[in-house]
Motif scaffolding. Sequence first.
Motif: not given
Length: 720
Positions: A223-231, A304-305, A307-319
């Motif tokens: 869903x965040x991909x609409x703002x920060x597209x990722x490969x 790459x931005x 990818x960074x945002x997407x991975x950060x979102x995943x880490x935040x949810x695990x926290x």
Amino acid sequence: MMTETPREDGVLAGLARFCYRRRRLVLLAWIVGVLAVAVGGFGFGAASDNDFSGGSSGSAKAQALIERHFPEQQGDTLTLAIRADRGIDDPAARQRIEKVVSTLDASPVTGPVTSPYKDPSLVTRDRRIARTTIPLTSQNVKTSEVLTLVRAVRDASGGAVTLGLAGEQAQKAEAPKQGPGEAVGVVAAAVILFIAFGSLVAMGLPIVTALMAIVGGIALMKLVGYIFPAPDFTVIVCALIGLGVGIDYALFIVTRYKDALRDGDDPEAATVKAITTAGHAVLFAGTTVVIALLGLFAMGQKLMTGVGVAASVTVLVTMVAAVTLLPAFLGFTGYRINSLRLPRRGPRGEGGGAGATRRTPAERWAGAMQRRPVIAAVLAGTGLLVLAAPALSMRLSMADASVQPHDRGSYVAYQILSEGFGPGYNAPFVFATPIASRDADLRPVIDAVGRTEGIAYATPPQISKDGQAALFMAFPKTDFQNKATPDVVHRLRDDVLPKVAGGKDVQVGGPNAVVIDFSDAVGARLPLMIAVVLGLSLVLLVALVRSVTIAIQAAVMNLLSIGAAFGVLTAIVQWGWLGKALGFPTTMPVTSWVPMMMFPILFGLSMDYEVFLVSRIREDYVRTGDTRASVATGLASTAKVITAAAAIMISVFMTSVFGPDIQVKQIGLGMAIAVLVDATIVRLVLVPAVMELFGKANWWMPFRRNPTPVPPRVEEPAGV
């Protein structure tokens, strides 16, 4: 990791009590929330964006001209490669070839296909090799529809005729799915946790918590991909990171919970203690990783931005899952956390007697390092530098058909086209330039390009329908992955085009130039990203451990371990050492995005392990004033949990080796190597040796009156 003294009235304590007492509500909220986000993310999430062009590079400017003035050329294409041992005019070969061309032409997803028998330019002089272009009717052709074409071409091969279908869409269509790699990682983590905890119930909690968090995190990422597209590789990378940190975070909390129960606390009090100590550490750990990942903003690369945002979102949810969902699960298990136990002998040294004072293997090892700190530090540092040395020759590129498994049609097509039309046929340069009129003379530019060292030939120009732009192509003598190919692009831009009349306005583009520009940008901006991540992490680490010396030591050691990982990855991928055994079909440059993705992830994870160990050492040092004894005690107290956490990380990251994506293999392998080096050479050798050498200087902090103030209490999982 260092945490505040547990406060029964603190925010984390209140959160832990709420999640424990309202465990059914919390669990229901998580289930409903994950399902809702999953439906939205997986059903309506943003599509992947694999366009690495953009910005102010020459290839981006060329692409903008082509999109503006040549809209008819924006569709994807495939290329049919044909090799007939007896020549394409052999009756049997011709019948087979014409049947394939007719099949491709009749497909609902292709445009008109020109037969090589109707265009002599599509056939080599000896008439053994031919090609033809298959235009696709839409930018959004389904992978299954392209796969049908790939299979039709493959099935038509046989006898003296070899056929292959080239093109990005064909390469993507025939690539097998990722497979059970992540499942293998989960099984490996389960085995490690079962050995560590000795209980099936305790083993299951970290895994269930991590899996729920990953599903929610990846769905939210889409869903965040609409703002920060990722490969498209982002999902796999996020799954690897989410599994690794999610299970590790839950491991720390469950271990602390078990320790509290063993100390006599009831389940609710044990849950509160676990969240206010290990849970606080988890929040720091996750924050460190997120800060490091957001350092990708410094690269200035849109994807790459993303990818960074997407991975950060995943880490935040695990926290969040670790400090909310896990306490709810602990409420359900209570004293049954040790149910379904693994039979084992009692621990050594417990119960008094001589065994009670026996030093653990970790303490004996630390003592050995401290007795010869200079030798240990020199040997470890030299070893890490030797491992890092291959990184000095690292080249960056992207995977193309030439590095795919040799049984795939895209590789077969690459081989045929290279043999018949030269290796550079698969790596063309597309030149675009604005023109004043249709009569513009581009011959001086084309002739200059054609005479350039490294260029095989250039094509005549094509004028746009509006008469305002022209384009032509040139083919290098070397292939996509050859280190000489980028040199040709730089020579054209820096020397050839500026010196020829009208050449200054000519832009060099095409897929090959896009990759070269992207790789150059990565190499140029990587030091900036490293500086940003280092600066932010050092500030955070100084605030937590209250020592400038240790913060600098941590940064240097982390850089050494990451450098070693880069070096080993270069030796495997680029030099070919053990490459085939690890699933790399051939040697190739390191994928451009892998180093800049690896660095923030690994720096964040390594910093977590550093603080986890050093904070325990510092607590004992403030109590005793003896650095040597404190290092031994800290190493003994944390060795088991660091080993278990690192083993889980390595197992999860190594699952990428079983997958088909060569680029994802690289980042998974590189991160596994880095964690292994960090948990062994760095934590077991460098840390005790270097801290022994620095002595009291380890705890230096400017503008502090008391050099050894009583620190916040460190409550860590003392043993797994």
